[in-house]
Design an enzyme around this catalytic site. Sequence first.
Site, PDB file in Angstrom:
ATOM      1  N   GLY A   1      23.037 -11.996 -24.327  1.00 33.34           N
ATOM      2  CA  GLY A   1      23.598 -12.917 -23.343  1.00 33.34           C
ATOM      3  C   GLY A   1      23.333 -14.356 -23.733  1.00 33.34           C
ATOM      4  O   GLY A   1      23.087 -15.218 -22.878  1.00 33.34           O
TER       5      GLY A   1
ATOM      6  N   ASN B   1      17.809 -10.834 -22.659  1.00 33.70           N
ATOM      7  CA  ASN B   1      18.146 -11.777 -21.592  1.00 33.70           C
ATOM      8  C   ASN B   1      19.346 -11.341 -20.760  1.00 33.70           C
ATOM      9  O   ASN B   1      19.487 -11.761 -19.615  1.00 33.70           O
ATOM     10  CB  ASN B   1      18.422 -13.156 -22.215  1.00 33.70           C
ATOM     11  CG  ASN B   1      19.065 -14.110 -21.229  1.00 33.70           C
ATOM     12  OD1 ASN B   1      18.401 -14.631 -20.339  1.00 33.70           O
ATOM     13  ND2 ASN B   1      20.365 -14.334 -21.367  1.00 33.70           N
TER      14      ASN B   1
ATOM     15  N   SER C   1      13.568 -10.511 -13.078  1.00 33.62           N
ATOM     16  CA  SER C   1      13.921 -11.419 -11.984  1.00 33.62           C
ATOM     17  C   SER C   1      12.898 -11.240 -10.877  1.00 33.62           C
ATOM     18  O   SER C   1      12.356 -10.141 -10.692  1.00 33.62           O
ATOM     19  CB  SER C   1      15.316 -11.116 -11.452  1.00 33.62           C
ATOM     20  OG  SER C   1      15.568 -11.797 -10.223  1.00 33.62           O
TER      21      SER C   1
ATOM     22  N   TYR D   1      21.120  -4.759  -8.490  1.00 34.25           N
ATOM     23  CA  TYR D   1      20.498  -5.670  -9.457  1.00 34.25           C
ATOM     24  C   TYR D   1      18.990  -5.700  -9.264  1.00 34.25           C
ATOM     25  O   TYR D   1      18.223  -5.591 -10.228  1.00 34.25           O
ATOM     26  CB  TYR D   1      21.092  -7.065  -9.273  1.00 34.25           C
ATOM     27  CG  TYR D   1      20.479  -8.150 -10.120  1.00 34.25           C
ATOM     28  CD1 TYR D   1      20.843  -8.303 -11.456  1.00 34.25           C
ATOM     29  CD2 TYR D   1      19.549  -9.040  -9.586  1.00 34.25           C
ATOM     30  CE1 TYR D   1      20.290  -9.312 -12.240  1.00 34.25           C
ATOM     31  CE2 TYR D   1      18.994 -10.050 -10.349  1.00 34.25           C
ATOM     32  CZ  TYR D   1      19.366 -10.180 -11.676  1.00 34.25           C
ATOM     33  OH  TYR D   1      18.815 -11.179 -12.443  1.00 34.25           O
ATOM     34  N   ALA D   2      18.551  -5.825  -8.017  1.00 28.67           N
ATOM     35  CA  ALA D   2      17.122  -5.874  -7.735  1.00 28.67           C
ATOM     36  C   ALA D   2      16.439  -4.578  -8.143  1.00 28.67           C
ATOM     37  O   ALA D   2      15.339  -4.579  -8.711  1.00 28.67           O
ATOM     38  CB  ALA D   2      16.896  -6.158  -6.247  1.00 28.67           C
ATOM     39  N   ALA D   3      17.075  -3.446  -7.858  1.00 28.04           N
ATOM     40  CA  ALA D   3      16.508  -2.151  -8.229  1.00 28.04           C
ATOM     41  C   ALA D   3      16.411  -2.008  -9.745  1.00 28.04           C
ATOM     42  O   ALA D   3      15.415  -1.494 -10.272  1.00 28.04           O
ATOM     43  CB  ALA D   3      17.345  -1.026  -7.635  1.00 28.04           C
ATOM     44  N   ALA D   4      17.452  -2.446 -10.456  1.00 29.95           N
ATOM     45  CA  ALA D   4      17.443  -2.361 -11.918  1.00 29.95           C
ATOM     46  C   ALA D   4      16.345  -3.238 -12.513  1.00 29.95           C
ATOM     47  O   ALA D   4      15.650  -2.834 -13.456  1.00 29.95           O
ATOM     48  CB  ALA D   4      18.806  -2.758 -12.474  1.00 29.95           C
ATOM     49  N   LYS D   5      16.166  -4.440 -11.980  1.00 31.01           N
ATOM     50  CA  LYS D   5      15.134  -5.337 -12.497  1.00 31.01           C
ATOM     51  C   LYS D   5      13.731  -4.821 -12.182  1.00 31.01           C
ATOM     52  O   LYS D   5      12.802  -5.008 -12.972  1.00 31.01           O
ATOM     53  CB  LYS D   5      15.331  -6.747 -11.932  1.00 31.01           C
ATOM     54  CG  LYS D   5      16.575  -7.463 -12.459  1.00 31.01           C
ATOM     55  CD  LYS D   5      16.567  -7.611 -13.966  1.00 31.01           C
ATOM     56  CE  LYS D   5      17.701  -8.493 -14.461  1.00 31.01           C
ATOM     57  NZ  LYS D   5      17.716  -8.641 -15.930  1.00 31.01           N
TER      58      LYS D   5
END
Length: 264
Positions: free
Chosen positions: A20, A88, A142, A156-160
Amino acid sequence: MENSNQLNNELQAKIALVTGGTKGTGKAIAERLVNAGATVIITARNAPEKENSTLHFISSDLSKSEGAQKVVDEILSTYGRLDILVNNLGSSETPAGGFSVLTDEDWESTIQANLLAPIRLDRGFLPQMINQKSGVIIHIASIQGKLPLYDSTLPYAAAKAGLRNYSKSLSNEVASKGVRVLTVSPGWIKTENVQVWLERISKTSNISVEEAQQSVMNALGGIPFGRPAQPEEVADLVGFLVSPKAGYLTGTEVVIDGGTIPTI
């Protein structure tokens, strides 16, 4: 503040990959590593708007296993090794509205980009790093891994959060083999895309850009520092962590959020 000569020497002869890396924080990280003397490869789906001859660009969709393998194969065949891997890449494109509006596809695409992409690249480059008994892997997570916003970024929060856990586990496995693994968890970063977004909020809500920025900070529960981070501030942190100066750091999560997370 480190002078330019120190930066130019600290990563001399190192080969680095920043995923990224064509815009935003990834671009800032790539430029920071170049300024420290590294040879830097960047990857994204689309080429950067402005070509930079100091960066080797590989077009790839890392949310797919074949895309990750393409990057691994090209780097190892061209350079023979990788010394620094900065995972990233991250995105959150799911709709707002909480759990009920999210489909399997929303969850799967988010987990592919934010969790499985770095896992695949780690798996591709780690054997060579272990063989040379040196290497640094950075996972950009994050603060949402600790402070999720369920209404807008649940997958997104769960993946991070998963990435943070995986990063710590991996560090324990490979530290004795010469490879350092660290997690960097930024808060809100004011990238060019964020600035455009704030200007759009300003226009549609008939408020100033400053008021739009404050409204976002309020939604995060406030940022004690009073502003979002600049991409270069995150890049400087990453530049330190991959350098020999951080040689005893591994298995650590470094939060750079201006004090957003309210707990110790």
